[in-house]
Design a protein around this motif. Sequence first.
Motif, short mmCIF file in Angstrom:
data_model
loop_
_atom_site.label_atom_id
_atom_site.label_comp_id
_atom_site.label_asym_id
_atom_site.label_seq_id
_atom_site.Cartn_x
_atom_site.Cartn_y
_atom_site.Cartn_z
N GLN A 31 0.53 -1.24 0.11
CA GLN A 31 -0.04 0.01 0.09
C GLN A 31 1.04 1.40 -0.07
OE1 GLN A 31 -1.19 -1.99 2.97
NE2 GLN A 31 -1.90 -3.55 1.42
N GLY A 32 2.01 0.98 -0.39
CA GLY A 32 3.03 2.31 -0.56
C GLY A 32 3.89 2.41 0.53
N GLY A 33 3.74 1.46 1.68
CA GLY A 33 4.51 1.62 2.62
C GLY A 33 5.85 0.85 2.62
N PRO A 34 6.51 0.55 3.70
CA PRO A 34 6.29 1.01 5.03
C PRO A 34 6.30 2.87 4.94
CG PRO A 34 8.53 -0.05 4.99
CD PRO A 34 7.94 -0.18 3.66
N GLY A 35 5.68 3.48 5.67
CA GLY A 35 5.55 4.88 5.57
C GLY A 35 5.36 5.25 4.13
N THR A 36 6.27 6.15 3.45
CA THR A 36 5.63 6.18 2.05
C THR A 36 6.99 5.73 1.27
OG1 THR A 36 7.01 8.21 2.18
CG2 THR A 36 4.65 8.58 2.49
N ALA A 37 7.65 4.60 1.49
CA ALA A 37 9.01 4.36 1.11
C ALA A 37 8.50 3.72 -0.19
CB ALA A 37 9.63 3.24 1.98
N SER A 38 7.48 3.22 -0.63
CA SER A 38 7.09 2.37 -1.78
C SER A 38 6.12 2.97 -2.59
CB SER A 38 6.81 0.95 -2.01
OG SER A 38 5.76 0.78 -1.11
N GLU A 39 5.67 4.24 -2.29
CA GLU A 39 4.65 5.33 -2.80
C GLU A 39 4.99 5.83 -4.13
OE1 GLU A 39 2.12 7.68 0.09
OE2 GLU A 39 2.96 9.17 -1.09
N THR A 40 4.70 5.17 -5.28
CA THR A 40 4.74 5.54 -6.57
C THR A 40 3.67 6.60 -6.67
OG1 THR A 40 3.42 3.58 -7.57
CG2 THR A 40 5.84 3.54 -7.49
N ILE A 41 3.96 7.38 -8.19
CA ILE A 41 2.61 8.20 -8.55
C ILE A 41 1.39 7.72 -8.56
CG2 ILE A 41 2.06 9.93 -10.20
CD1 ILE A 41 4.76 9.98 -11.30
N ASN A 42 1.43 6.49 -8.91
CA ASN A 42 -0.21 5.56 -9.07
C ASN A 42 -0.52 5.65 -7.80
OD1 ASN A 42 -1.85 5.08 -11.00
ND2 ASN A 42 -0.79 3.20 -11.69
N ILE A 43 0.16 5.08 -6.79
CA ILE A 43 -0.31 4.74 -5.62
C ILE A 43 -0.59 6.15 -4.96
CG2 ILE A 43 0.23 3.89 -3.19
CD1 ILE A 43 0.57 1.85 -5.19
N TYR A 44 0.20 7.36 -4.88
CA TYR A 44 -0.13 8.48 -4.36
C TYR A 44 -1.13 9.05 -4.98
CZ TYR A 44 0.93 13.10 -2.87
OH TYR A 44 0.58 14.41 -2.03
N LEU A 45 -1.57 8.75 -6.31
CA LEU A 45 -2.68 9.36 -6.87
C LEU A 45 -4.02 8.64 -6.11
CD1 LEU A 45 -4.60 10.10 -9.39
CD2 LEU A 45 -3.39 8.85 -10.95
N TYR A 46 -3.81 7.41 -6.30
CA TYR A 46 -4.94 6.61 -5.37
C TYR A 46 -5.41 6.97 -4.25
CZ TYR A 46 -7.59 2.85 -3.42
OH TYR A 46 -8.59 2.21 -2.72
N LEU A 47 -4.41 7.39 -3.33
CA LEU A 47 -4.53 7.85 -1.96
C LEU A 47 -5.21 9.15 -1.98
CD1 LEU A 47 -1.14 6.59 -0.25
CD2 LEU A 47 -3.45 5.69 -0.18
N GLN A 48 -4.74 10.27 -2.74
CA GLN A 48 -5.26 11.50 -2.78
C GLN A 48 -6.77 11.34 -3.25
OE1 GLN A 48 -4.62 14.25 -1.72
NE2 GLN A 48 -2.13 14.23 -1.42
N ALA A 49 -6.98 10.75 -4.20
CA ALA A 49 -8.60 10.52 -4.87
C ALA A 49 -9.42 9.76 -3.97
CB ALA A 49 -8.43 10.24 -6.26
#
Lengths: 304, 271
Positions: free
Chosen positions: A245-263
């Motif tokens: 899910q992009g974790g741990p923390g934001t260590a594997s947060e790609t643009i696609n994941i970040y986009l999903y989280l924001q929206a």
Amino acid sequence: MVGRPAGGSRRRRLNWHSGGYMPFIWPALLITLAVIVFPWVFTGWMSLQNWQVGAERSFIGLANYARLFSDERFFEATGRTLLYTFLSVLLPLIFGTIAALVFHEEFPLRGFLRGIVVMPMMATPVAIALVWTMMFHPQLGILNYLLSLLGIPPQLWVFDPGTVIPSLVLVETWQWTPLVMLVVLGGLASLPSEPYESALIDGATWFQRLRFITLPMIVPFLVVAAFLRGVDALKSFDIIFAITQGGPGTASETINIYLYLQAFSFNDMGYGSAIAVIFMVLVVALTLILLWLRGCTGWREAQG
Amino acid sequence: MSRTPLQKLVLFLVVLVVISPAFLFFLWMASLSLKPEIDNTAYPPVLIPSSLDWSNYSAMLNEHDFGRYFTNSLIVTGSAVALALLVGVPAAYGIARAKAHKLALVVMIARMTPALSFLIPLFLLFQYLGLMRSLWPQIITHLVVTVPVVIWIMTSFFETLPIELEEASRIDGANRWQVFRLIALPLARPGIMVALILAFIFSWNNFVFGIVLAGRTTRTLPVAVYNSLTYEQISWGPLSAAAILVTLPVLLLTIIAQKQIVQGMTSGAVK
């Protein structure tokens, strides 16, 4: 163009080759407009709004984009996406080429075994992610056990910010090496046999034939494979989301994941849309670069 | 060229190395799903179960609404594939025969665009229309996957069909639709098979549309399995059994139809 209708008038010939096919295309075109083109346009419009779910929306111009350019988390996600994409193109390209050279040889059960090798890329990504998550388990996972057999100390894999990206790239590489293999195999099958015959007469070794004949001739296919892989790796979602899910923390947060989280987690549709627009621009830009590279390597001549 | 025994041995070993990542992974997956919990939490790990334990499967099948999610998956994928073939095959024929390469480019771009960039507006639209409790949102969004796949594969397939036969029947007075239905379509059957298999697999495997658009009762299998991972904290055996059940139809298809899949995955790439 061969085989024109004999004695057909100029008008009729034109009609045969160009017009008259739209009724075949319209239904698909309407669906494409409804589910693909409409969302693109609407996303662009939404990115200009302050649009939080459950709140009044208002037009704010380019404010979402301005916010994007001062959003450190977005820039980190972009860097991560590029690193992830680069590794997820490079490694399958290397392993896939090796696998293709092996499967280009003839041996018994080749078709069936090729079916097994292809399984990782056809299997349901979420199901695969589940099993990899268990294999990554620091105490009970099989991977740390295998490492211990080699005398390597246990790793935290996807549970440590420092190793999460390489671990996910490992999964992605395992999953998509077969695609590169298939493309390169197609390339190998299309190579002419004359250069090999003359090389044999000249006494070239196996390695020389590989280095000076095979590899240069399959470069166009490697570029195609890199292109397909690059486009897919850039928008990789299922594996990353299901495992970390992009974790741990934001260590594997790609643009696609970040986009999903924001929206869909923070319910900020306007800002999510702005990320989607920038992301699409990035995907299209990279595509164009790769297409341009393909043009440079004379891919069109190579297809014969 | 015949090989020496040494060359045969080397080839055998190399083939073994190439197939083992895939083979061992799925073997381990099967092993996890067939072991009682005591084996799954053992260290060092146990490969061969101390006793074959099918209860992981029966637990998944009976207690987790598996039947409903399976039906959901079947309806969503079945409808999305059927609709895609219905509109995609004629469209591909039209594109191939009219040489409408610009339209093919649109399809190409659709294949490349990240799924999430369609999802925000579609999500809001479906919510506005009050469709969120039905399977329609997922059926419609799965078209984003299936229609481009069908058009992509079928366009390159129709381009390989000779045009002479079609032109001859045009002169005999058949209209375009008759030419398509009576001449091109029967010849295109192998291509349609490839398109159907790949569209089915991509739709069946799809995860991202489901997590955004599915509610508790409208989940497809991948989403249901993902949710059981995060919210219910169940143990490894049942979870692996679920993972196998989700992906089994696709894996069987891959083995049975590997020729078509290879052809489809490389169509347009190698051509």
